[in-house]
Each structure stands twice: as structure tokens, then as C-alpha cells.
Motif scaffolding. Structure first.
Motif, PDB file in Angstrom:
ATOM      1  N   UNK A 189      -7.891  26.911   9.603  1.00 11.82           N
ATOM      2  CA  UNK A 189      -7.172  27.988  10.280  1.00 11.82           C
ATOM      3  C   UNK A 189      -6.567  28.998   9.312  1.00 11.82           C
ATOM      4  N   UNK A 190      -6.553  28.656   8.034  1.00 16.13           N
ATOM      5  CA  UNK A 190      -5.805  29.448   7.058  1.00 16.13           C
ATOM      6  C   UNK A 190      -6.748  30.396   6.328  1.00 16.13           C
ATOM      7  N   UNK A 191      -6.445  31.666   6.400  1.00 15.07           N
ATOM      8  CA  UNK A 191      -7.307  32.669   5.785  1.00 15.07           C
ATOM      9  C   UNK A 191      -6.550  33.618   4.864  1.00 15.07           C
ATOM     10  N   UNK A 192      -5.278  33.330   4.634  1.00 12.65           N
ATOM     11  CA  UNK A 192      -4.488  34.250   3.809  1.00 12.65           C
ATOM     12  C   UNK A 192      -3.362  33.488   3.113  1.00 12.65           C
ATOM     13  N   UNK A 193      -3.137  33.836   1.862  1.00 13.61           N
ATOM     14  CA  UNK A 193      -2.012  33.276   1.120  1.00 13.61           C
ATOM     15  C   UNK A 193      -0.817  34.200   1.323  1.00 13.61           C
ATOM     16  N   UNK A 194       0.267  33.658   1.840  1.00 18.58           N
ATOM     17  CA  UNK A 194       1.457  34.454   2.138  1.00 18.58           C
ATOM     18  C   UNK A 194       2.691  33.804   1.519  1.00 18.58           C
ATOM     19  N   UNK A 195       3.775  34.582   1.373  1.00 16.81           N
ATOM     20  CA  UNK A 195       5.047  33.977   0.961  1.00 16.81           C
ATOM     21  C   UNK A 195       5.572  33.059   2.068  1.00 16.81           C
ATOM     22  N   UNK A 196       6.245  32.004   1.686  1.00 19.78           N
ATOM     23  CA  UNK A 196       6.821  31.086   2.673  1.00 19.78           C
ATOM     24  C   UNK A 196       7.803  31.821   3.580  1.00 19.78           C
ATOM     25  N   UNK A 197       8.481  32.830   3.022  1.00 22.76           N
ATOM     26  CA  UNK A 197       9.417  33.622   3.812  1.00 22.76           C
ATOM     27  C   UNK A 197       8.768  34.411   4.922  1.00 22.76           C
ATOM     28  N   UNK A 198       7.448  34.550   4.869  1.00 19.38           N
ATOM     29  CA  UNK A 198       6.695  35.174   5.969  1.00 19.38           C
ATOM     30  C   UNK A 198       6.035  34.118   6.852  1.00 19.38           C
ATOM     31  N   UNK A 199       5.597  33.024   6.244  1.00 21.99           N
ATOM     32  CA  UNK A 199       4.851  32.013   6.995  1.00 21.99           C
ATOM     33  C   UNK A 199       5.704  31.394   8.095  1.00 21.99           C
ATOM     34  N   UNK A 200       6.901  30.928   7.751  1.00 22.44           N
ATOM     35  CA  UNK A 200       7.696  30.193   8.741  1.00 22.44           C
ATOM     36  C   UNK A 200       8.230  31.097   9.852  1.00 22.44           C
ATOM     37  N   UNK A 201       8.891  32.236   9.548  1.00 26.85           N
ATOM     38  CA  UNK A 201       9.307  33.112  10.648  1.00 26.85           C
ATOM     39  C   UNK A 201       8.124  33.630  11.464  1.00 26.85           C
ATOM     40  N   UNK A 202       6.986  33.892  10.805  1.00 22.69           N
ATOM     41  CA  UNK A 202       5.804  34.353  11.519  1.00 22.69           C
ATOM     42  C   UNK A 202       5.271  33.290  12.467  1.00 22.69           C
ATOM     43  N   UNK A 203       5.343  32.060  12.049  1.00 27.14           N
ATOM     44  CA  UNK A 203       4.923  30.945  12.883  1.00 27.14           C
ATOM     45  C   UNK A 203       5.786  30.848  14.142  1.00 27.14           C
ATOM     46  N   UNK A 204       7.084  31.017  13.961  1.00 28.02           N
ATOM     47  CA  UNK A 204       8.009  30.954  15.092  1.00 28.02           C
ATOM     48  C   UNK A 204       7.754  32.112  16.053  1.00 28.02           C
ATOM     49  N   UNK A 205       7.550  33.310  15.507  1.00 26.90           N
ATOM     50  CA  UNK A 205       7.278  34.470  16.363  1.00 26.90           C
ATOM     51  C   UNK A 205       5.987  34.263  17.147  1.00 26.90           C
ATOM     52  N   UNK A 206       4.967  33.698  16.510  1.00 35.42           N
ATOM     53  CA  UNK A 206       3.705  33.445  17.194  1.00 35.42           C
ATOM     54  C   UNK A 206       3.881  32.393  18.287  1.00 35.42           C
ATOM     55  N   UNK A 207       4.712  31.391  18.019  1.00 37.34           N
ATOM     56  CA  UNK A 207       4.982  30.368  19.036  1.00 37.34           C
ATOM     57  C   UNK A 207       5.685  30.973  20.243  1.00 37.34           C
ATOM     58  N   UNK A 208       6.644  31.856  19.990  1.00 36.62           N
ATOM     59  CA  UNK A 208       7.354  32.506  21.096  1.00 36.62           C
ATOM     60  C   UNK A 208       6.388  33.340  21.931  1.00 36.62           C
ATOM     61  N   UNK A 209       5.478  34.042  21.271  1.00 37.23           N
ATOM     62  CA  UNK A 209       4.487  34.838  21.999  1.00 37.23           C
ATOM     63  C   UNK A 209       3.571  33.944  22.827  1.00 37.23           C
ATOM     64  N   UNK A 210       3.184  32.791  22.276  1.00 38.84           N
ATOM     65  CA  UNK A 210       2.327  31.860  23.011  1.00 38.84           C
ATOM     66  C   UNK A 210       3.044  31.330  24.250  1.00 38.84           C
ATOM     67  N   UNK A 211       4.323  31.039  24.103  1.00 41.11           N
ATOM     68  CA  UNK A 211       5.082  30.533  25.246  1.00 41.11           C
ATOM     69  C   UNK A 211       5.266  31.616  26.313  1.00 41.11           C
ATOM     70  N   UNK A 212       5.392  32.852  25.884  1.00 42.48           N
ATOM     71  CA  UNK A 212       5.478  33.963  26.850  1.00 42.48           C
ATOM     72  C   UNK A 212       4.161  34.098  27.610  1.00 42.48           C
ATOM     73  N   UNK A 213       3.040  33.925  26.922  1.00 40.66           N
ATOM     74  CA  UNK A 213       1.739  33.985  27.601  1.00 40.66           C
ATOM     75  C   UNK A 213       1.620  32.867  28.638  1.00 40.66           C
ATOM     76  N   UNK A 214       2.096  31.677  28.270  1.00 41.71           N
ATOM     77  CA  UNK A 214       2.042  30.567  29.217  1.00 41.71           C
ATOM     78  C   UNK A 214       2.943  30.813  30.415  1.00 41.71           C
TER      79      UNK A 214
END
Length: 324
Positions: free
Chosen positions: A294-319
Motif C-alpha cells: 500500500x505504500x508508495x511514498x516516503x513521508x515525514x512521520x509528522x505527515x503520516x500519522x495526522x494524514x492517516x487520521x484525516x483519511x480515517x475520518x473521511x472514510x467514516x464520513x463516507x460510511x
């Protein structure tokens, strides 16, 4: 913001724990996870002496004021560590919010020593039965680790999809999902199953802060979900790793019935450490989950974790929108 019993228990911003990885989870890497709002977990087994471990703890406390944890490794090792000494260092140095144990039943005297000094306890399990044992010993949270994940996966071959809801049904302490989770969709799925958070390793392996040679990272970025394999079954220590030349050689030796003394020449941790330093992608084994695909990009951890949370929130909104 995703608030769960795990974030409240640990005092962290996001329900994400950085998986402990030997040779990687040192002070700088651990601090980066905590500074990103997750819980960084430093590897005690990376430090061969208690004095070096103390120095690492002191450095870590200068790098972050946020909560962090320490992992105590209970797996059999060529270089055994006296975890009693490391526990005393944790208590004497202070500042450690939680201790994570992995690799077998934790010694009761160590558990009690940490509990009586107010240290939160987490245990990493590969079956729900092991999670129940940890609960009965007084652990505050458990991680159920699916066989999709990189690292020691046990013998049961259970995925987090089957274990998390079972664990949630029988436990009254927070359950953390692990194994094959690399993005916000995985986080949302874990929360939907009843988990209070996730533990991620492979995704952070491919971060800017990961102290792994760029040549190795680039090769891992090319990997797919089929590019892992399980080795060391012949010595009852099943390990999911990246399918590189070293892993394939280990599998070949096991299939031929080679003794452990021969296999260890291929899978020794010292070889992995040198591989991470020099960049030879076939020089040693790399613990790696199926989510590497699933991983196609090397990012700073400071982007990975908040980005993961934002994506989860968007997924829950879709559901949620499906009900309208």
C-alpha cells in the motif's frame, strides 16, 4: 479528532502507536512518533547494555515532552537481556508513560514492579487467549497482532479482522489492532471492529525519520502485498519478512532441514543492522508486513500519522453517508 479510551489512557492526540522495530526505534525515531501525536515506543533490545539504554532514555526525554513507551522484548535471543535491570532503569530515570511487552508471558514480578510504580502496561498478543492472560495479569491494554503484519506472528495464523472483534467481546480493557494497517482506511476498519486504536510498523519503516539506508527504502517502495514471506517456522519463531535474497536463502535452508546454527548466519540481527547502514537490499532480513504493497511514498512521520487520521475520518464520513 478521534478520541478513544486509548488516547485518554495514554494522553496522546491520535489513536496510533508506532510499532517497535529493533535497530530503528531509537530515541529520534520514537520522539518523532510522539511529536506527531501518536505513541512512540522505543526498543530496549536495541541497546546491549543498561548504560546505553539509560543514555537513550535521557536523550529521548530531551527530544519530546509528549508520552512515549518502552518495549521489553521477551523473545529468545542470541544475546539475552536481563529485563529486570532495564525495568529498574525505567523506574529510576522516570518519564516513561507505558511499557509494552512482547514475545511470551511477562514475568509477574516485572509486571507488579511496574504497576506499583504507576507505569501503564500493554502486551502484544497473537491470540485472544494471550490477550485474556494479559488482562488477568493486570495489563491496561492489549495489542492483537494479525498474521498480515511484519515480525513475530505466532503459530495461529489469525488476522486482525478475526481477532479484534473477538477480543473486544471478551475484554474490558482497550484493544489495539495491528497487522497490515498502513493508512486511514485500515484505521477506520479497526475502529469499526471495536478497536480503540492501531499499531503501525511497516508504514513508519518507510518514513523520512526511519534510519534505514535510502537504497533499501527505494526497493521496499517497489514491493507488493505478495512480496513478504514467513521464515523460522522450523525453530518455532515464525517471522514475516520482506521476500529478498536473505529471506529466500533462509527458507531454502529450513526446507533442507539445516540446523539453526546455519540459519542464523543468514538471519542474524547484526546483518540487518549492517544492511540498514550500507544499503545492500539483500544483506539481511527485513521485518515487513503485507501492507508494504500500500505504500508508495516516503513521508515525514509528522505527515503520516495526522494524514492517516484525516483519511480515517473521511472514510467514516463516507460510511455514514450510506445511511442517508
Amino acid at each position: 479528532m478521534l478520541k478513544t479510551r486509548l488516547t485518554e489512557l495514554l494522553g496522546i492526540e491520535h489513536p496510533v502507536i508506532g510499532g517497535c522495530m529493533q535497530w530503528i526505534s531509537g530515541p529520534e525515531f520514537t520522539a518523532a512518533v510522539s511529536e506527531a501525536g501518536g505513541l512512540g515506543v522505543m526498543s530496549s533490545a536495541t541497546f546491549p547494555t543498561v548504560e546505553e539504554f539509560r543514555e537513550a532514555l535521557r536523550k529521548l526525554k530531551t527530544l519530546t515532552s509528549r508520552p512515549f513507551a518502552v518495549n521489553l522484548n521477551l523473545f529468545p535471543a542470541l544475546r539475552p537481556i536481563d529485563n529486570r535491570l532495564y525495568v529498574e532503569a525505567i523506574l529510576e530515570e522516570g518519564g516513561v508513560a507505558a511499557v509494552e511487552t512482547s514475545g511470551g508471558r511477562p514475568p509477574e514480578e516485572l509486571v507488579e514492579r511496574l504497576r506499583e510504580n504507576g507505569v501503564l502496561l500493554m502486551h502484544k498478543c497473537t491470540t485472544v487467549h494471550h490477550a485474556e492472560v494479559a488482562r488477568d495479569m493486570g495489563f491496561h491494554a492489549v495489542t492483537v497482532f494479525g498474521s498480515e503484519g511484519g515480525g513475530h506472528i505466532g503459530d495461529a495464523d489469525l488476522t486482525f479482522l478475526s481477532m479484534v472483534p473477538r477480543a473486544v467481546d471478551v475484554l474490558d480493557i482497550p484493544v489495539v489492532a495491528a497487522g497490515g494497517i498502513a493508512d486511514g482506511r485500515g484505521l477506520a476498519a479497526a475502529l469499526a471492529l471495536g478497536a480503540e486504536g492501531v499499531l503501525i510498523g511497516t508504514r513508519l519503516l518507510l518514513s523520512v525519520e526511519s534510519p534505514v539506508h535510502e537504497a533499501v527504502k527505494r526497493r521496499l517502495l517497489e514491493a507488493r502485498e505478495t512480496d513478504t514471506t514467513v521464515i523460522l517456522g522450523s525453530v518455532h519463531n515464525r517471522l514475516r519478512v520482506w521476500k529478498n535474497a536473505a529471506a529466500l536463502k533462509a527458507s531454502e535452508l529450513e526446507a533442507a532441514g539445516a540446523p539453526f546454527e546455519e540459519i542464523i548466519k543468514v538471519v542474524a540481527g547484526s546483518l540487518t543492522r549492517e544492511m540498514f547502514r550500507t544499503g545492500d537490499p539483500d544483506g539481511g532480513i527485513v521485518v515487513c508486513g503485507q501492507d508494504v504493497g500500500l505504500i508508495r511514498e516516503i513521508k515525514p512521520i509528522g505527515e503520516i500519522i495526522p494524514g492517516m487520521v484525516a483519511e480515517a475520518e473521511a472514510a467514516m464520513e463516507r460510511m455514514a453517508a450510506l445511511r442517508r
